[in-house]
Write a protein that holds these residues in place. Structure first.
Motif, PDB file in Angstrom:
ATOM      1  N   ALA A 256      26.278   8.146  19.252  1.00 54.62           N
ATOM      2  CA  ALA A 256      26.049   8.315  20.565  1.00 54.62           C
ATOM      3  C   ALA A 256      25.413   7.123  21.140  1.00 54.62           C
ATOM      4  O   ALA A 256      25.788   6.245  22.503  1.00 54.62           O
ATOM      5  N   LEU A 257      25.012   5.849  20.512  1.00 54.48           N
ATOM      6  CA  LEU A 257      24.833   4.886  20.690  1.00 54.48           C
ATOM      7  C   LEU A 257      25.484   3.306  20.813  1.00 54.48           C
ATOM      8  O   LEU A 257      25.613   3.485  21.822  1.00 54.48           O
ATOM      9  N   ALA A 258      26.659   3.558  20.537  1.00 55.67           N
ATOM     10  CA  ALA A 258      27.802   2.576  20.242  1.00 55.67           C
ATOM     11  C   ALA A 258      28.127   1.957  21.641  1.00 55.67           C
ATOM     12  O   ALA A 258      27.739   0.927  22.315  1.00 55.67           O
ATOM     13  N   GLN A 259      28.550   3.261  22.882  1.00 52.81           N
ATOM     14  CA  GLN A 259      28.089   2.697  23.792  1.00 52.81           C
ATOM     15  C   GLN A 259      27.707   3.097  25.174  1.00 52.81           C
ATOM     16  O   GLN A 259      27.556   1.863  26.157  1.00 52.81           O
ATOM     17  N   VAL A 260      25.913   3.254  24.645  1.00 47.19           N
ATOM     18  CA  VAL A 260      24.673   2.509  25.155  1.00 47.19           C
ATOM     19  C   VAL A 260      24.452   1.442  25.221  1.00 47.19           C
ATOM     20  O   VAL A 260      24.402   0.424  26.537  1.00 47.19           O
ATOM     21  N   VAL A 261      25.210   0.833  23.999  1.00 53.16           N
ATOM     22  CA  VAL A 261      24.617  -0.399  24.021  1.00 53.16           C
ATOM     23  C   VAL A 261      25.517  -1.405  24.578  1.00 53.16           C
ATOM     24  O   VAL A 261      25.242  -2.424  25.045  1.00 53.16           O
ATOM     25  N   MET A 262      26.640  -1.007  24.547  1.00 50.71           N
ATOM     26  CA  MET A 262      27.482  -1.430  24.792  1.00 50.71           C
ATOM     27  C   MET A 262      27.521  -1.725  26.529  1.00 50.71           C
ATOM     28  O   MET A 262      27.494  -2.900  27.455  1.00 50.71           O
ATOM     29  N   ALA A 263      27.049  -0.858  27.052  1.00 54.08           N
ATOM     30  CA  ALA A 263      25.958  -0.789  29.023  1.00 54.08           C
ATOM     31  C   ALA A 263      25.656  -1.360  29.388  1.00 54.08           C
ATOM     32  O   ALA A 263      25.223  -2.334  29.775  1.00 54.08           O
TER      33      ALA A 263
END
Length: 502
Positions: free
Chosen positions: A115-122
């Motif tokens: 869940a968090l990998a793509q949230v942090v990327m954004a």
């Protein structure tokens, strides 16, 4: 953050995502040896996989909501620590009870990383630039999914390693990811005094999802699809999720804000992600078995034969990501990717035990190309469409949908595959097992094709909007500023109304 820091952060997130996906696939070829060494039965065989998958899928929405409420950096590091702890406990397990419990811990960590990998990327990269990095994420996701069984088989067959290294393998990568993110990830602190965690909604969501996941994982193997167990699990799961919807519609900080589904893009990409999960996982997870049983290849050769799928996904996701960043257009690539995925599955529905390597490799390359163009860009389209304050929840909903679809596809299509192999009449002259697996695997891809076609239809109805050029961190600051300005204006209006009689 400098460009070098961004690249190092992306490297840490990629490592985290790789080990998270690998955790669910690497044990498949090692399970017979694991259960034999620990003296476990068939039920334990199933739960070693199901426990991790259940914990990962059910907790993804919770991690996404936490990312909207609290600092993202400690959350992603916590998920990595949980993964490391779970992996070490699993690797040193002396009985199956400890192994299953540690797989739950490992799954919770993997859910956070998913869940968090793509949230942090954004949070550090604007959508207009995110395409090129999303391409790498898509390739890593597909590679870990396809290569996991191969890696597990090699580890088990290597005398000086063994099955315990299926769990130890990801630990150094996770520790490296923690070190990279600690050094490079620099995000503003989230200071919110009015945080209210929706514990009841979280409990209902996890309970409802768990009941449905247990059903699709065990039905057809431990009890019939039409049975009282099916009625109990589906009934309880449906009731819990219905109660969760009621709670989520009323609480101030829902785990899954229902407002995000009012966005046409989020609703359609969620449906498409679910269908992609069914088609992709349900179709490809059994390729290694087809190569070994139907074609008579060794586990290592079977893994190498999967390379066209991995390379097709890698090349397509990388090139498409750069094109999206360069042009700002994304819908055409989603449509083309869904069409190629459907075509690839339809082509693989024609294979049998006599299919040569060349056409088989071509069919896999077509499928991999479609997946590479489609999977990660669905996330990009959704992230671009929602408020920054809801970005974690929206991203986790898509990740959850894809994982849920993968679970459904693997379980249901796997049960159909087993039934088809059993029902396939023995061919005269021997070789019946290979021919049965060849025919059954082709049928499996045929069953997966309509799901890919439905994903194509969902993508066709998406409305393309220009990609934003600011990060979610900058957008969140702007949203908070607008909210503060509206509050100040409201206070001034109230004061004016109060003074008007004077």
């Amino acid at each position: 953050m400098s460009r070098r820091q961004v690249l190092q952060t992306v490297s840490g997130l990629v490592l985290g995502l790789f080990v998270a996906v690998l955790a669910g696939t690497v044990v498949s070829n090692a399970l017979p040896r694991i259960t034999a060494d620990l003296g476990a039965g068939q039920s334990a065989y199933t739960w070693v996989i199901t426990a991790e998958l259940l914990a990962m899928t059910a907790t993804v929405p919770l991690w996404g909501k936490l990312a909207d409420l609290f600092d993202k950096k400690p959350l992603v590091q916590l998920s990595l620590v949980l993964y490391v702890v779970g992996s070490l406990l699993a690797g040193f397990s002396q009985n199956v009870e400890t192994l299953i419990s540690s797989r739950v811990v490992q799954g919770v960590g993997a859910g956070g990383l998913t869940a968090l990998a793509q949230v942090v990327m954004a949070a550090v990269i604007p959508p207009r630039e995110l395409g090129r990095y999303n391409g790498v994420f898509g390739a890593v996701f597909t590679s870990a999914t396809v290569a996991g069984p191969l890696i597990g088989g090699v580890l088990v067959d290597t005398p000086w390693l063994g099955w315990r290294w299926c769990f130890f393998l990801g630990v150094p990568f996770a520790l490296l990811a923690i070190a990279l993110l600690q050094r490079t990830l620099d995000l503003p602190h989230v200071r919110r005094r009015d945080v209210r965690i929706d514990y009841l909604g979280a409990f209902l969501i996890v309970g409802g999802v768990s009941a449905l996941l247990i059903w699709v994982s065990l039905a057809g193997k431990h009890f019939p699809w039409a049975s009282w167990q099916t009625a109990a699990l589906t009934g309880s799961g449906t009731l819990l999720l219905a109660a969760a919807l009621r709670v989520e519609a009323r609480v101030p900080e829902p785990v899954v804000p229902l407002d995000v589904f009012r966005h046409r893009t989020v609703a359609l990409t969620t449906v498409a992600s679910l269908l992609v999960g069914v088609a992709l996982f349900g179709g490809t997870v059994f390729l290694s078995q087809f190569f070994q049983v139907a074609l008579g290849k060794s586990p290592t050769v079977a893994g190498l034969m999967s390379l066209p799928l991995v390379l097709g996904s890698l090349l397509a996701s990388t090139v498409t990501g750069r094109l999206v960043s360069a042009t700002g257009r994304w819908k055409r690539y989603l449509v083309a990717g869904a069409a190629l995925m459907t075509t690839g599955l339809a082509l693989l529905a024609t294979i049998d035990a006599d299919t040569s390597v060349v056409p088989l490799s071509l069919f896999m390359a077509v499928l991999g190309t479609g997946v590479g163009m489609l999977a990660q860009n669905l996330v990009l389209a959704a992230q671009n469409d929602v408020r920054a304050a809801d970005l974690g929840s929206a991203t986790s909903v898509l990740s959850f949908s894809r994982s849920m679809g993968g679970t459904i596809g693997t379980s249901v299509l796997g049960a159909l595959l087993a039934h088809r192999v059993t029902a396939e009449p023995a061919a005269p002259g021997g070789g019946d097992t290979a021919q049965a697996y060849g025919t059954a695997t082709a049928d499996l891809f045929l069953w997966a094709t309509p799901f890919a076609l439905l994903a194509l239809l969902a993508v066709l109805f998406l409305r393309e909007t220009p990609l934003k050029t600011t990060t979610s961190t900058e957008r969140l600051a702007a949203e908070e500023g607008e909210k503060g300005a509206e509050a100040d204006q409201g206070a001034r209006d109230d004061s004016a109304r109060h003074l008007l009689p004077l």
